[in-house]
Design a protein around this motif. Structure first.
Motif, mmCIF file in Angstrom:
data_model
loop_
_atom_site.group_PDB
_atom_site.id
_atom_site.type_symbol
_atom_site.label_atom_id
_atom_site.label_comp_id
_atom_site.label_asym_id
_atom_site.label_seq_id
_atom_site.Cartn_x
_atom_site.Cartn_y
_atom_site.Cartn_z
ATOM 1 N N GLY A 163 -7.245 2.574 -1.526
ATOM 2 C CA GLY A 163 -6.767 1.525 -0.415
ATOM 3 C C GLY A 163 -5.253 1.626 -0.078
ATOM 4 O O GLY A 163 -4.539 0.927 0.566
ATOM 5 N N PHE A 164 -4.502 2.878 -0.498
ATOM 6 C CA PHE A 164 -3.120 2.960 -0.449
ATOM 7 C C PHE A 164 -3.018 3.459 1.154
ATOM 8 O O PHE A 164 -3.961 4.123 1.573
ATOM 9 N N GLY A 166 0.935 -1.195 0.029
ATOM 10 C CA GLY A 166 0.197 -0.172 -0.012
ATOM 11 C C GLY A 166 0.830 1.290 0.041
ATOM 12 O O GLY A 166 0.576 2.433 0.486
ATOM 13 N N PHE A 167 2.105 1.137 -0.496
ATOM 14 C CA PHE A 167 2.823 2.404 -0.484
ATOM 15 C C PHE A 167 2.922 3.121 -1.770
ATOM 16 O O PHE A 167 2.755 2.422 -3.009
ATOM 17 N N LEU A 168 2.970 4.383 -2.104
ATOM 18 C CA LEU A 168 3.012 5.106 -2.917
ATOM 19 C C LEU A 168 4.206 6.283 -3.029
ATOM 20 O O LEU A 168 4.132 6.722 -1.808
ATOM 21 N N ALA A 169 4.475 6.970 -4.111
ATOM 22 C CA ALA A 169 5.304 8.170 -4.021
ATOM 23 C C ALA A 169 5.226 8.875 -5.139
ATOM 24 O O ALA A 169 4.804 8.239 -6.186
ATOM 25 N N PHE A 170 5.395 10.118 -5.079
ATOM 26 C CA PHE A 170 5.375 11.118 -6.277
ATOM 27 C C PHE A 170 6.232 12.188 -5.817
ATOM 28 O O PHE A 170 6.197 12.621 -4.625
ATOM 29 N N GLY A 171 6.694 12.875 -6.939
ATOM 30 C CA GLY A 171 7.471 14.198 -6.727
ATOM 31 C C GLY A 171 8.622 14.522 -7.687
ATOM 32 O O GLY A 171 9.005 13.301 -7.862
ATOM 33 N N GLU A 172 8.787 15.653 -8.190
ATOM 34 C CA GLU A 172 9.825 15.662 -9.258
ATOM 35 C C GLU A 172 11.233 15.986 -8.290
ATOM 36 O O GLU A 172 11.246 16.306 -7.282
ATOM 37 N N ARG A 201 -1.586 19.796 -7.954
ATOM 38 C CA ARG A 201 -2.632 19.114 -7.261
ATOM 39 C C ARG A 201 -2.295 17.952 -6.549
ATOM 40 O O ARG A 201 -2.894 16.626 -6.949
ATOM 41 N N GLY A 202 -1.323 17.877 -5.557
ATOM 42 C CA GLY A 202 -1.132 16.903 -4.945
ATOM 43 C C GLY A 202 -2.327 16.180 -3.850
ATOM 44 O O GLY A 202 -2.347 15.069 -3.549
ATOM 45 N N GLN A 203 -3.226 17.249 -3.584
ATOM 46 C CA GLN A 203 -4.174 16.787 -2.607
ATOM 47 C C GLN A 203 -4.999 15.540 -3.108
ATOM 48 O O GLN A 203 -5.462 14.598 -2.737
ATOM 49 N N GLU A 204 -5.372 15.855 -4.823
ATOM 50 C CA GLU A 204 -6.364 15.253 -5.329
ATOM 51 C C GLU A 204 -5.797 14.019 -5.575
ATOM 52 O O GLU A 204 -6.368 12.801 -5.554
ATOM 53 N N ARG A 205 -4.215 13.824 -5.886
ATOM 54 C CA ARG A 205 -3.662 12.368 -6.151
ATOM 55 C C ARG A 205 -3.775 11.816 -4.911
ATOM 56 O O ARG A 205 -4.049 10.789 -5.031
ATOM 57 N N LEU A 206 -3.606 12.272 -3.633
ATOM 58 C CA LEU A 206 -3.404 11.737 -2.443
ATOM 59 C C LEU A 206 -4.710 11.071 -2.113
ATOM 60 O O LEU A 206 -5.008 9.875 -1.648
ATOM 61 N N LYS A 207 -5.793 11.795 -2.340
ATOM 62 C CA LYS A 207 -7.317 11.403 -2.154
ATOM 63 C C LYS A 207 -7.678 10.231 -2.661
ATOM 64 O O LYS A 207 -8.274 9.329 -2.579
ATOM 65 N N PRO A 238 -5.396 15.857 7.881
ATOM 66 C CA PRO A 238 -5.060 14.446 7.480
ATOM 67 C C PRO A 238 -5.913 13.997 6.390
ATOM 68 O O PRO A 238 -7.292 14.243 6.607
ATOM 69 N N ILE A 239 -5.601 12.778 5.769
ATOM 70 C CA ILE A 239 -6.434 12.011 4.904
ATOM 71 C C ILE A 239 -6.527 10.611 5.514
ATOM 72 O O ILE A 239 -5.809 9.944 5.977
ATOM 73 N N GLU A 240 -8.012 10.521 5.689
ATOM 74 C CA GLU A 240 -8.274 9.163 6.413
ATOM 75 C C GLU A 240 -7.269 7.856 5.867
ATOM 76 O O GLU A 240 -7.649 7.766 4.468
ATOM 77 N N GLY A 241 -6.692 7.019 6.564
ATOM 78 C CA GLY A 241 -6.255 5.791 6.134
ATOM 79 C C GLY A 241 -5.015 6.028 5.559
ATOM 80 O O GLY A 241 -4.325 5.107 5.157
ATOM 81 N N LEU A 242 -4.409 7.154 5.302
ATOM 82 C CA LEU A 242 -3.057 7.414 4.538
ATOM 83 C C LEU A 242 -2.038 8.015 5.671
ATOM 84 O O LEU A 242 -2.321 9.228 5.944
#
Ligand SMILES: Nc1ncnc2c1ncn2[C@@H]1O[C@H](COP(=O)(O)OP(=O)(O)OP(=O)(O)O)[C@@H](O)[C@H]1O
Ligand SMILES: [Mg+2]
Length: 460
Positions: A422-423, A392-398, A410-416, A437-441
């Motif tokens: 289920g990440f 359930g891991f993810l990453a992004f960023g330049e 639009r980082g928020q949208e990506r995280l949501k 905080p975003i629930e579950g993340l």
């Protein structure tokens, strides 16, 4: 139609020659002469005549911009939602769309489905096929379940006949499948040659503008994935769409890379089924491969394609190379990969200098966004160390050359979206960390590459 004279123009110096020559008689460059229709003496006879007589022409009235009424562009949706999305709402009267893609990816299928939808909505259509016979097209339409389709089919490759048919039948939408098969009588070069493709596309574009018929040109792509034929083709048309995807998987992406009537980088997502291409309204999870347990060398990122976030798995394999190790990437830029490896080495102490490095974006998707950098680096590190990233891991960023991690739009949208799928753990640029905080993340915000590596080391 009377045969017009052809000349050969040098692409380097613009000099002309009545005959084709291997070497330009003006500048001496080799293989630069391209055949084109000669300027005609009769004004208005061909498209070059205006330029020729520019010095002699009477001045034309001009209008201030404010006095011109800005009319909204009328778009006609096809009803295939994903196609309409990339087109910016639908086809535009007199608009010319160029659609390219690998052989067998589904160009003819999609366009036949679209034409049938238009025809059923009461708009006259024309499907010009140069690659297949009418019977083959009929066979496809039967497979697609388009029984009783009223789409008009013309099996023809001669430009002049195609133009005459378009002018006579006045369809609302005409598809030319494909532009590489069409040839003009005016030129002696073979169909598919640069001169033919350019000349035919120019004539078709002019006809579209003059008659209001929307024309869709199907274009072949070269081995490198660019549209075959002259580069100017992309400038001539209003919209350029590319079909992407792995022919082995069922998903296909249609991406707008140029659109005079809408946003670019919007994508349409389809699934190839026995009954043709079906739109995928919720594509966010289709590019994740299904591992029951995490495996080394895999990292998921959220990329934003157009208006929708997509979760894509990046896979890396780092393996013992030789004296000249290979760097190969599928779906990602190779130069960028070389840069990321250098940053990894310098700023995170991860050395792959003597190793082969392979990187792949799952599902045949192409990622041009630099926001993929962090995920690529983490996948490479994970493969090198043989340690999988957590479930359930993810990453992004330049990532910049100085090792800094820069925010993605639009980082928020990506995280949501990731949380919705289920990440559970994310490593993101500091500026993308949400205030609430975003629930579950669980979110780890980082500013530098070495920080990201440290966070990951603490997780596995
Ligand atoms: N019975 C079938 N069930 C599922 N998919 C099929 C079936 N028949 C054909 N296809 C799919 O349709 C694809 C062919 O699509 P299409 O002919 O539209 O491609 P194209 O892009 O026009 O190719 P070309 O460049 O050769 O003209 C095949 O590659 C295959 O994936
Ligand atoms: Mg085809």
């Amino acid at each position: 139609m009377a045969k017009e004279k052809t000349i050969h123009t040098c692409t380097e110096c613009g000099g002309t020659s009545p005959r084709w020559l291997g070497k330009c008689p003006h500048c001496g460059a080799w293989n630069t002469l391209i055949e084109s229709v000669a300027e005609s003496d009769a004004p208005g006879k061909n498209r070059y005549s205006g330029a020729r007589h520019a010095g002699l022409a009477a001045a034309q009235p001009v209008t201030p911009l404010s006095a011109i009424e800005a009319t909204d562009i009328a778009r006609t949706p096809s009803g295939l939602d994903e196609l309409d999305r990339v087109l910016g709402g639908g086809i535009v009267e007199g608009g010319v769309v160029l659609i390219g893609g690998d052989p067998g990816i589904g160009k003819s299928t999609l366009l036949l489905q679209a034409l049938d939808a238009y025809q059923r909505a009461g708009l006259p259509t024309l499907y010009v096929t140069g690659e297949e016979s009418g019977a083959q097209v009929a066979l496809r339409s039967r497979r697609l379940g388009l029984e009783g389709s009223q789409v008009n089919v013309l099996a023809e490759i001669q430009l002049e006949k195609i133009l005459a048919t378009i002018e006579a039948t006045q369809p609302a939408v005409a598809v030319i499948d494909s532009i590489q098969t069409v040839y003009s009588e005016q030129l002696t070069s073979a169909p598919g040659s640069v001169a033919q493709v350019r000349e035919c596309a120019a004539h078709l574009t002019r006809t579209a503008k003059a008659t209001g018929v929307a024309i869709v040109l199907v274009g072949h792509v070269t081995k490198e994935g660019a549209l075959a034929g002259p580069r100017v083709l992309e400038h001539m048309v209003d919209t350029v769409l590319y079909f992407e995807g792995d022919t082995h998987s069922s998903f296909r992406l249609v991406r707008a890379i140029k659109n005079r009537f809408g946003a670019v980088n919007e994508i349409g997502v389809f699934a190839m089924t026995e009954k043709g291409l079906k739109g995928v309204a919720n594509p966010s999870a289709i590019f994740l491969s299904q591992h029951s347990e995490p495996v080394p060398g895999s990292c998921v990122l959220v990329t934003l394609e157009g208006t929708r976030p997509l979760l894509v798995e990046i896979q890396a394999l780092v393996d013992g190379g030789g004296p000249s190790p290979r760097r190969l990437s599928v779906g990602l830029e190779r130069d960028r990969l070389a840069m990321l490896l250098a940053v990894l080495n310098r700023h995170a102490g991860v050395a792959c200098a003597d190793q082969d490095v392979f990187v792949n974006a799952v599902g045949g998707v192409r990622i041009s966004e630099p926001a993929a950098d962090l995920a690529v680096m983490l996948a490479i590190t994970s493969s090198l160390r043989g340690k999988p990233l957590p479930k359930g891991f993810l990453a992004f960023g330049e990532v910049g050359l100085a090792g800094e991690v820069r925010p993605a739009p639009r980082g928020q949208e990506r995280l949501k979206e990731a949380a919705k799928l289920g990440f559970r753990v994310a490593v993101v640029p500091k500026a993308n960390a949400p205030k609430k905080p975003i629930e579950g993340l669980t979110i780890h915000a980082v500013e530098r590459v070495e920080e990201a590596m440290q966070v990951v080391r603490g997780l596995v």
